[in-house]
Design a protein around this motif. Structure first.
Motif, short mmCIF file in Angstrom:
data_model
loop_
_atom_site.label_atom_id
_atom_site.label_comp_id
_atom_site.label_asym_id
_atom_site.label_seq_id
_atom_site.Cartn_x
_atom_site.Cartn_y
_atom_site.Cartn_z
N PHE A 268 36.50 39.48 76.71
CA PHE A 268 37.02 39.93 75.51
C PHE A 268 36.03 41.17 74.55
O PHE A 268 36.40 41.70 73.53
N LYS A 269 35.00 40.88 75.00
CA LYS A 269 33.99 41.90 74.43
C LYS A 269 32.84 42.17 75.29
O LYS A 269 32.44 41.58 76.06
N ILE A 270 32.69 43.42 75.49
CA ILE A 270 31.40 44.23 76.19
C ILE A 270 30.59 45.09 75.14
O ILE A 270 31.08 45.82 74.58
N GLU A 271 29.46 44.68 75.23
CA GLU A 271 28.28 45.44 74.44
C GLU A 271 27.37 46.13 75.21
O GLU A 271 26.73 45.44 76.19
N SER B 251 42.67 46.41 76.97
CA SER B 251 41.99 47.45 77.05
C SER B 251 42.92 48.54 77.15
O SER B 251 44.24 48.51 77.29
N ASP C 73 31.00 39.09 76.41
CA ASP C 73 31.03 37.97 75.65
C ASP C 73 29.98 37.34 75.09
O ASP C 73 29.92 35.90 75.22
N VAL D 63 37.39 45.12 79.36
CA VAL D 63 37.98 44.11 78.19
C VAL D 63 39.32 44.08 78.33
O VAL D 63 40.10 44.63 78.82
N GLN E 191 34.55 49.62 76.42
CA GLN E 191 35.74 49.04 76.85
C GLN E 191 35.74 48.78 78.20
O GLN E 191 36.46 48.00 78.72
N PRO F 80 30.00 48.81 70.82
CA PRO F 80 30.94 48.25 71.80
C PRO F 80 31.42 49.05 73.00
O PRO F 80 31.48 50.35 72.91
#
Length: 731
Positions: free
Chosen positions: A582-585, A624, A565, A621, A605, A603
């Motif tokens: 909501f977001k993983i990088e 998922s 996030d 996330v 998951q 990105p």
């Protein structure tokens, strides 16, 4: 450590070095001390209880010496010597000093101790030195004259009968051979079947033979006893005396130059004894004759024996003798027949892709030679005698459809044995002399000339540089690279996303080298298999290529960081199954020579913290791909978590590898059910598993229905009711 104790250790170390023991030069003081006293015990120089007592006494002496209590030190040493030697008298101790440091300690059977300072003898012509010496006890004076300290004494006082100048005479010395060596000739060879056949076949070849006939017949006298006859068609024997003259070969000058015969080979039969026949003469050589303890008379007969015929008895099974002869003759250059049947022989270098003759040795190079040797990895052939002398394998041959570096191996077929020196008498190894060092450099250059003939190579840069230093110009290595894959946490686990693929990469413009031990490698691997697109191809780091221009110019993936996030993973809040990001990088750091670092965000998951071994530490996330009950997602999640975090323990108290894996898989599955489906779903999975486990027992008990009810509100106990076709069975 005190000077006195150091002297004791150094003296013991020196004695063992003088005796030919090789010891590592980098031993620390503790290791040297342990070696010295363990050696005393092992060699039985002192019984274990006495050496332990001596060690304890020596430590107490050191303690006294370090506190400058000289008298106490000497008394301690006195007691130690007395206890160790078991003497009833008090030893007298001489302590020899130089430069204020103890140099030597000598114990004698007297009632006192003396200290002798050798610095007093610097001016050996002074009256002071003479008076100093004369004040020493007669015992110490005598000992000093006989020791290496003698040269420090006044010249006028070196006249004792033990080591006086008057008793010293110059003498001329030269090497000689004592008759005692001949008496030990039966210890020269191992007396095994192979050694005997090797020596006799070498003699036949040197005699100019074209073929050798061997017969092996059981004597019938005792089980496992055979009579062996070896008959060659060579030049025969001129002087029978040469057979039993140890060290005298009797060969002509050309043979001596090319073969370097030692004059010892015939003594391989000294334990067996042998009947020798050549021309019209014959003789029986017994063990006593070999050892110089008896004489043998040659006999003349009308019968003529061409070449040389040897007949002797071996205490060995006929089949074992035959197998040994076959092994010895496999790479022997002459025809050998066993009981009339020609034995097979082979080219030692068969399979070589490159051959050269260097200094009387034919050198061959191959990725695999056709004929293996009975001696493990033997790479030298001396007319049938195969031995091993280490020569480096050079990895770098690459064949079409062979996506790996093959090793180029060397073999050496000796043509002129006089060039290469073998260790005598058994010729079991090559002597490492200056000639061999120069020869090996020439052979190494020949190996790289083999690479010149190849269309391409994949040599390590250090080999490429070595070839250049030897004057062999080679192109840079082809880009043989392995695709990158994150390794499993456990070395025994199978790869989850397939094996790495190795091959020559024709176009390096898309290639990125992945640094070894890349952090968050498993999260990156998961991201690439769940939709993340990287415009480049990842390849495993290969340090062997470091130095080549093409390899050094490639971009490198040197780091990966996780953002959740928008925040760094280390700074993000604690996530739970209800509070998922909501977001993983995955943020990649790419480094390339001559350019600034670049950053690429992909990105993901799921992020798994694979530094936490045997702990399913992860965050996914929301939503998922694994949220739906029947969805396996882009890859099986349980296997992914286990692959990234499971590591077995080798501790003998632990379960087997498979048992540890099974238990951890169950633990991970429960945690995943709890995380993605909640506690109710997890409970249902557990109950289904229990029902399956109980199915057989329920059938035999006639149970058709099982009911669980909490015994009381907030209670941890449950009531279980079992029902069958006829109603309630048990509650």
């Amino acid at each position: 450590m005190s000077t006195l104790y150091s002297l004791l250790i150094e003296t013991l170390i020196g004695l063992f070095k003088d005796a030919g023991f090789e010891m590592p030069e980098d031993m620390n003081e503790t290791q040297r001390e342990e070696f010295a006293f363990h050696a005393l015990e092992y060699c039985k120089l002192l019984p274990s209880d006495e050496y332990e007592r001596l060690t304890a006494a020596a430590h107490s002496v050191v303690s006294a010496w370090e506190t400058s209590k000289l008298a106490e030190c000497v008394r301690g040493l006195d007691q130690a010597l007395k206890a160790t030697a078991g003497e009833t008298t008090t030893p007298r101790v001489f302590i020899i000093c130089q430069g204020g440091l103890v140099q030597e300690v000598v114990g004698l059977s007297k009632q006192a101790y003396e200290i002798c300072d050798t610095d007093a003898f610097e001016d050996t012509s002074s009256d002071e030195a003479k008076r100093y010496f004369e004040k020493l006890s007669p015992e110490l004076q005598t000992w000093l004259r006989a020791s290496h300290w003698r040269q420090a004494l006044p010249v006028s006082l070196r006249n004792d009968p033990i080591a006086s100048e008057g008793n010293m005479k110059d003498e001329v010395i030269e090497g000689s051979l004592d008759i005692g060596l001949l008496e030990k000739a039966d210890r020269v060879f191992d007396n095994d079947n192979g050694s005997v056949f090797v020596e006799l076949l070498q003699n036949a070849r040197r005699a100019g033979a074209k073929s050798v006939a061997v017969s092996i017949q059981e004597t019938g006298r005792t089980p496992g006893e055979c009579q062996v006859t070896v008959h060659d068609d060579g030049a025969g024997i001129d002087k029978f005396q040469n057979l039993v003259t140890l060290g005298k070969s009797g060969w002509d000058n050309d043979t001596k130059r090319t073969e370097d015969p030692a004059g010892m080979g015939f003594f391989a039969l000294c334990l067996s004894g042998v009947e020798v026949a050549s021309g019209h003469r014959s003789v029986t050589v017994t063990r006593e004759v070999f050892l110089g303890k008896a004489k043998a008379q040659t006999q003349t007969s009308a019968a003529y024996v061409s070449g040389t015929r040897l007949r002797f008895v071996r205490q060995s099974d006929k089949r074992a003798l035959a197998r040994t002869l076959e092994d010895v003759t496999e790479f022997y250059p002459l025809e050998v027949r066993l009981d009339g049947v020609l034995l097979p022989s082979h080219d030692f270098l068969d399979g070589a892709i490159h051959r050269e003759i260097i200094d009387g040795v034919e050198v061959g190079f191959a990725t695999e030679f056709v004929h293996p040797t009975t001696c493990v990895d033997a790479n030298w052939n001396f007319y049938g005698l195969t031995i091993r002398h280490a020569f480096p394998d050079i990895y770098g041959i690459v064949r079409q459809n062979e996506n790996r570096a093959l090793a180029l191996r060397a073999r050496f077929n000796v043509i002129e044995t006089g060039r290469i020196t073998l260790k005598l008498p058994d010729r079991s190894s090559v002597v490492k002399d200056d000639f061999l060092k120069q020869f090996e450099q020439k052979a190494l250059a020949a190996a790289y000339r083999c690479f010149q003939k190849e269309s391409c190579h994949v040599l390590a840069f250090k080999n490429w540089q070595e070839a250049h230093d030897l004057g062999i110009v080679l192109p840079e290595a082809a880009s043989l690279l392995a695709t990158w894959a994150a390794p499993p946490a456990d070395d025994s686990a199978e790869p989850l996303f397939g094996d790495r693929v190795t091959g020559v990469v024709p176009d390096l413009r898309r290639a990125i080298i992945v640094q070894y031990d890349l952090p968050n490698a498993h999260t990156l691997q998961g991201a690439l298999h769940s939709g993340a697109i990287l415009e480049n191809d990842l390849y495993t780091e290969d340090p062997r290529y470091s130095g080549y221009s093409w390899y050094d110019a490639l971009p490198r993936l040197i780091d990966t960081a996780i953002r959740v996030d928008g925040m760094p993973w280390d700074e993000s809040p604690q996530f739970t199954s209800e509070n998922r990001p909501f977001k993983i990088e995955v943020v990649l750091t790419l480094s390339q020579r001559g350019q600034s670092d670049r950053f690429v965000a992909l990105p993901a998951q799921i992020h798994v913290d694979s530094q936490e071994v045997n702990s399913a530490s992860f965050v996914a996330v929301k939503p998922s791909p694994w949220d739906k009950d029947n969805s396996s997602g882009p890859f099986p999640l349980r296997e992914f978590i286990v692959w990234a975090t499971f590591r077995s323990s080798d501790d003998w108290e632990n379960d087997s590898w498979q048992t540890q894996l099974d238990q951890y898989q169950e633990q991970v599955e429960e945690e995943l059910n709890e995380y993605f489906r909640g506690p109710r779903a997890n409970l249902l999975v557990l109950l289904k598993k229990l029902s399956l486990d109980a199915n057989g027992l329920a059938g035999r008990a006639g149970v058709t229905e099982m009911t669980l009810r909490r015994a009381a509100p907030n209670s941890h106990e449950w009531d279980i009711q079992l029902s069958g076709a006829n109603g309630l069975i048990e509650s």
